[in-house]
Design an enzyme around this catalytic site. Structure first.
Site, PDB file in Angstrom:
ATOM      1  N   ASP A  63       0.809  -1.218   0.000  1.00 44.73           N
ATOM      2  CA  ASP A  63       0.000   0.000   0.000  1.00 44.73           C
ATOM      3  C   ASP A  63       0.844   1.272   0.000  1.00 44.73           C
ATOM      4  O   ASP A  63       2.064   1.225   0.185  1.00 44.73           O
ATOM      5  CB  ASP A  63      -0.960  -0.012   1.205  1.00 44.73           C
ATOM      6  N   ASP A 132      -7.639  -2.822  14.205  1.00 48.44           N
ATOM      7  CA  ASP A 132      -9.005  -3.169  13.801  1.00 48.44           C
ATOM      8  C   ASP A 132      -9.040  -4.382  12.868  1.00 48.44           C
ATOM      9  O   ASP A 132     -10.055  -4.669  12.250  1.00 48.44           O
ATOM     10  CB  ASP A 132      -9.682  -1.960  13.127  1.00 48.44           C
ATOM     11  N   HIS A 134      -7.178  -4.785  10.113  1.00 44.90           N
ATOM     12  CA  HIS A 134      -6.898  -4.561   8.689  1.00 44.90           C
ATOM     13  C   HIS A 134      -5.587  -5.209   8.257  1.00 44.90           C
ATOM     14  O   HIS A 134      -4.646  -5.317   9.044  1.00 44.90           O
ATOM     15  CB  HIS A 134      -6.966  -3.073   8.296  1.00 44.90           C
ATOM     16  N   GLU A 139      -9.607  -1.966   5.330  1.00 45.69           N
ATOM     17  CA  GLU A 139     -10.273  -1.676   6.596  1.00 45.69           C
ATOM     18  C   GLU A 139     -11.502  -2.589   6.780  1.00 45.69           C
ATOM     19  O   GLU A 139     -11.972  -3.201   5.819  1.00 45.69           O
ATOM     20  CB  GLU A 139     -10.714  -0.209   6.604  1.00 45.69           C
TER      21      GLU A 139
HETATM   22  C1  GLP Z   1      -0.523   0.145   8.672  1.00 41.66           C
HETATM   23  C2  GLP Z   1      -0.197  -0.602   7.361  1.00 41.66           C
HETATM   24  C3  GLP Z   1      -0.355  -2.088   7.535  1.00 41.66           C
HETATM   25  C4  GLP Z   1       0.224  -2.462   8.889  1.00 41.66           C
HETATM   26  C5  GLP Z   1      -0.652  -1.929   9.980  1.00 41.66           C
HETATM   27  C6  GLP Z   1      -0.069  -2.092  11.371  1.00 41.66           C
HETATM   28  O1  GLP Z   1      -1.412   1.155   8.588  1.00 41.66           O
HETATM   29  N1  GLP Z   1      -0.923  -0.179   6.198  1.00 41.66           N
HETATM   30  O2  GLP Z   1       0.280  -2.773   6.477  1.00 41.66           O
HETATM   31  O3  GLP Z   1       0.288  -3.849   9.027  1.00 41.66           O
HETATM   32  O4  GLP Z   1      -1.082  -0.630   9.717  1.00 41.66           O
HETATM   33  O5  GLP Z   1       0.952  -1.177  11.612  1.00 41.66           O
HETATM   34  P1  GLP Z   1       2.024  -1.339  12.763  1.00 41.66           P
HETATM   35  O6  GLP Z   1       2.889  -2.461  12.363  1.00 41.66           O
HETATM   36  O7  GLP Z   1       2.766  -0.041  12.791  1.00 41.66           O
HETATM   37  O8  GLP Z   1       1.268  -1.616  14.008  1.00 41.66           O
END
Ligand code: GLP
Length: 256
Positions: A63, A132, A134, A139
């Site tokens: 992404d 959440d 995702h 989402e």
């Molecule tokens: C982000 C990314 C995801 C990631 C998630 C968790 O927004 N788009 O790919 O896995 O949220 O992030 P973190 O590893 O910083 O908790």
């Protein structure tokens, strides 16, 4: 699903790093799907230290934020070059990350899907998980069959990611993300989660019903998923002892 629970994020990451290292040694031209966020940082550090050969590897990132140039420090382009690509011998032309500044989002997304297919599909997709549930930026209520497209971030995700931007107001509202259908076509999914704040999302994803309210739960329908957790992220799972026993008693031929 294989659930691997380790005492710390460091040791859980080590299992994931060994899985990727094994793949790159077996298949030097492997196609990797990569993730951003704080979770895979340790993984990238360990992979760099392993001094693997990335010359023939192709990567596709999950992404990118819409509206951020690749030079923006919080862009996922910036993240990937800073934390992984500049430290390994990957060829720049083999790196694929959604373009947050594309003028034609649907056209770009369709092309991204075609590029994944043209590369032979993703051998292994690295995933984190949002609080959440995702995956990528899919989402809750995302179509479980979705493809690469624009998505709107939830207030929760913008809040969670504000720490990277200084303030919540600076977090973009939109992103381009691989779809859940895209992620489900990867031949293997490797999901990492660390810390107590991921425990509920992990319990729902692994032991709850398959539901678009926790997009990661769809991985229950994927034939090859490995989930690497520290004890805190695993703390709301019910079958913990069973997962430990399974991992500790894997037949030798199944081990790396
Ligand atoms: C982000 C990314 C995801 C990631 C998630 C968790 O927004 N788009 O790919 O896995 O949220 O992030 P973190 O590893 O910083 O908790």
């Amino acid at each position: 699903m294989e659930i691997i629970i380790q005492p710390t994020a460091e040791t859980a990451t080590n299992v994931a790093a060994r899985i990727i290292a094994h793949l790159l040694r077996e298949k030097p031209d492997a196609v990797l799907g990569l993730a951003t966020g704080s979770t895979p940082l340790l993984l990238y550090r360990q992979l760099i230290a392993m001094k693997l050969d990335w010359r023939k590897v192709t990567t596709f990132n999950l992404d990118e934020y819409v509206g951020l140039a690749s030079t923006h420090p919080q862009s996922y382009h910036g993240f990937m070059w800073e934390n992984l690509f500049q430290h390994v011998n990957i060829s720049k032309r083999n790196v694929n990350i959604p373009d947050g500044l594309t003028k034609d989002v649907p056209k770009f997304c369709a092309k991204y899907e075609k590029q994944i297919c043209a590369a032979g599909g993703i051998d292994l997709q690295v995933l984190g998980i949002g609080t959440d549930g995702h995956i990528g930026f899919n989402e809750p209520t995302s179509s479980l069959a979705s493809r690469t497209r624009i998505k709107t971030l939830t207030p929760q995700t913008r809040k969670d990611n504000a720490r990277f931007f200084g303030s919540e107001a600076q977090v973009p509202h939109h992103c381009i993300t691989m779809g859940i259908g895209t992620i489900m076509e990867a031949r293997q999914n490797l999901l990492l989660a660390f810390g107590k704040n991921k425990a509920r999302a992990i319990a729902e994803a692994v032991e709850g019903p398959v539901t678009a309210m926790n997009p990661a739960s769809v991985l229950q329908q994927h034939p090859h998923v490995t989930v690497c957790l520290d004890e805190a992220a695993a703390s709301e799972l019910k079958l913990t002892q069973y997962y430990h026993w399974v991992y500790d008693n894997k037949p030798a031929w199944q081990q790396l």
